[in-house]
Design a protein around this motif. Structure first.
Motif, short mmCIF file in Angstrom:
data_model
loop_
_atom_site.label_atom_id
_atom_site.label_comp_id
_atom_site.label_asym_id
_atom_site.label_seq_id
_atom_site.Cartn_x
_atom_site.Cartn_y
_atom_site.Cartn_z
N GLN A 1 0.96 -0.99 -0.08
CA GLN A 1 -0.09 0.18 -0.08
C GLN A 1 0.87 1.43 0.07
OE1 GLN A 1 -3.05 -0.05 3.06
NE2 GLN A 1 -3.14 -2.37 3.10
N GLU A 2 1.97 1.11 0.77
CA GLU A 2 2.83 2.32 0.86
C GLU A 2 3.38 2.61 -0.50
OE1 GLU A 2 3.25 4.67 3.49
OE2 GLU A 2 1.34 3.78 3.92
N ARG B 1 1.19 4.09 -3.00
CA ARG B 1 1.21 5.65 -2.79
C ARG B 1 2.21 6.22 -3.07
NH1 ARG B 1 2.24 8.89 1.34
NH2 ARG B 1 3.31 7.43 2.60
N GLU B 2 3.30 5.91 -3.05
CA GLU B 2 4.63 6.72 -3.57
C GLU B 2 4.75 6.89 -5.15
OE1 GLU B 2 6.58 8.40 -1.64
OE2 GLU B 2 6.08 7.38 0.29
N ASN C 1 1.89 6.62 -7.16
CA ASN C 1 0.88 7.47 -7.41
C ASN C 1 1.25 9.02 -7.27
OD1 ASN C 1 -1.02 5.65 -8.10
ND2 ASN C 1 -1.87 5.43 -6.06
N THR C 2 1.89 9.35 -6.13
CA THR C 2 2.65 10.48 -5.80
C THR C 2 3.43 11.09 -7.06
OG1 THR C 2 2.13 10.38 -3.52
CG2 THR C 2 3.60 12.05 -4.30
#
Length: 288
Positions: free
Chosen positions: A248-249, A252-253, A255-256
Motif C-alpha cells: 500500500q505504501e 502511494r509513493e 501515485n505521488t
C-alpha cells in the motif's frame, strides 16, 4: 494460503477423524465442526489452531465413531410407552376398532427405545483430540509451506522487475527536471521580451516551479520499501499483513510520483510500476 490435512486418533471406545482445510483470509478465522456430544472441547481445539496458524480461514471437521468392540446401551422410556398405549387405547374405543393395541405399534414410536454409546470422558479425551488436531495441522502446514516456496519465487521475480522500473524512473526524473527548467526559462524570456527584471528572482521562481516535479523523495522511499520488503520476505515468522501494508505504501509513493512528474515516458514507467505492485499485492494475500 491453501492447505489440507487429515489425521486419525482413538481411545479404547471411539475413533476420531480430524480434517483441516485452509484458504486465504486477511486475518485468522477458525471454524470448528464437531459432534454435539464433544462440543465442550471446541475452545481448546480452536486455541491449538490459532497457536499454529497466524493468517487464513481454517475449517476443522471432527467426527466421532464408536469402535466395533464398544457396547451399545439400550434404554426404554416406560412412562412414554404407557402414555402412547393409553392414547391409542382411547382412540380404539372411541372409534370402535376391535383390534387390540399391539406392542409393535408402541415400540415404533419415537423416544420409546433409545440406543446410546458409552458416555464420553471429555477430560481424558481432550489430550487425544488435541494430538489429532496437531496431526492434521502438520500435514496442512507442510502443504502451505510448499505453496509458500513457489509464492516467494514469484514475488521475488516481481520485485526485481519493480526495482528495474524504479531505476528507470529515477534516471528519467533527472532529465525531466533539467528539461523543465530549460523550458520554463525559455518561456519566461518569450513572455518578458525587452522588459528588464531581476534575473536572480526569475531564476529562483523557475527553480521553485521545477522543484514541484521533483520525485527524488518518492524514488528514495520506494527503494527503501523494496529493500525492506525483500528482507521481510525471508523472515521465519508471520509477515503477510506487514507485507500487505508495504505494498500500500509503495503504491502511494508511485501515485505521488506519477502526479508530479508530468512526462510521457516517465508516466509509462509509472503505469507499469503500478501494475507490478498490484501483482505483488495480490500474491501477498496468500502469505501468512
Amino acid at each position: 494460503m491453501t492447505g489440507y490435512g487429515i489425521s486419525q486418533v482413538h481411545d479404547d471406545l471411539y475413533s476420531y477423524g480430524v480434517e483441516a482445510r485452509s484458504v486465504n483470509h486477511k486475518y485468522c478465522d477458525v471454524r470448528v465442526k464437531m459432534p454435539r456430544e464433544i462440543n465442550g472441547l471446541e475452545p481448546p481445539v480452536e486455541t491449538v489452531v490459532r497457536d499454529r496458524i497466524a493468517r487464513g480461514r481454517v475449517d476443522l471437521y471432527i467426527e466421532c465413531r464408536a469402535l466395533p468392540q464398544t457396547e451399545t446401551k439400550i434404554d426404554t422410556d416406560l412412562s412414554l410407552a404407557r402414555g402412547y398405549y393409553d392414547a391409542f387405547e382411547k382412540v380404539r374405543k372411541e372409534l370402535g376398532f376391535e383390534e387390540a393395541v399391539s406392542l409393535g405399534s408402541i415400540l415404533e414410536q419415537p423416544g420409546i427405545v433409545k440406543l446410546s454409546d458409552p458416555d464420553l470422558d471429555l477430560d481424558g479425551l481432550e489430550q487425544i483430540l488435541v494430538s489429532g488436531v496437531h496431526g492434521a495441522l502438520d500435514a496442512l502446514i507442510a502443504m502451505r509451506e510448499q505453496e509458500g516456496q513457489g509464492l516467494e519465487q514469484e514475488i521475488t521475480r516481481l520485485l526485481s522487475l519493480a526495482e528495474n522500473d524504479v531505476e528507470r524512473l529515477s534516471k528519467l526524473a533527472k532529465n525531466v527536471a533539467a528539461d523543465k527548467k530549460d523550458k520554463l526559462s525559455l518561456r519566461v524570456q518569450e513572455l518578458l521580451g525587452d522588459i528588464e527584471l531581476d534575473e536572480g528572482r526569475i531564476a529562483q521562481e523557475i527553480a521553485l516551479l521545477a522543484d514541484k516535479s521533483d520525485i527524488t523523495e518518492e524514488i528514495s522511499r520506494l527503494k527503501i520499501h523494496l529493500d525492506h520488503f525483500r528482507k521481510m520476505l525471508v523472515q521465519d515468522e508471520s509477515v503477510g499483513r506487514r507485507l500487505d501494508f508495504l505494498t500500500q505504501e509503495m503504491n502511494r509513493e508511485v501515485n505521488t510520483a506519477g502526479s508530479k512528474i508530468g512526462d510521457a515516458n516517465a508516466i509509462q514507467v509509472v503505469v507499469n510500476l503500478k501494475s507490478l505492485i498490484e501483482k505483488v499485492r495480490e500474491q501477498v494475500q496468500n502469505v501468512e
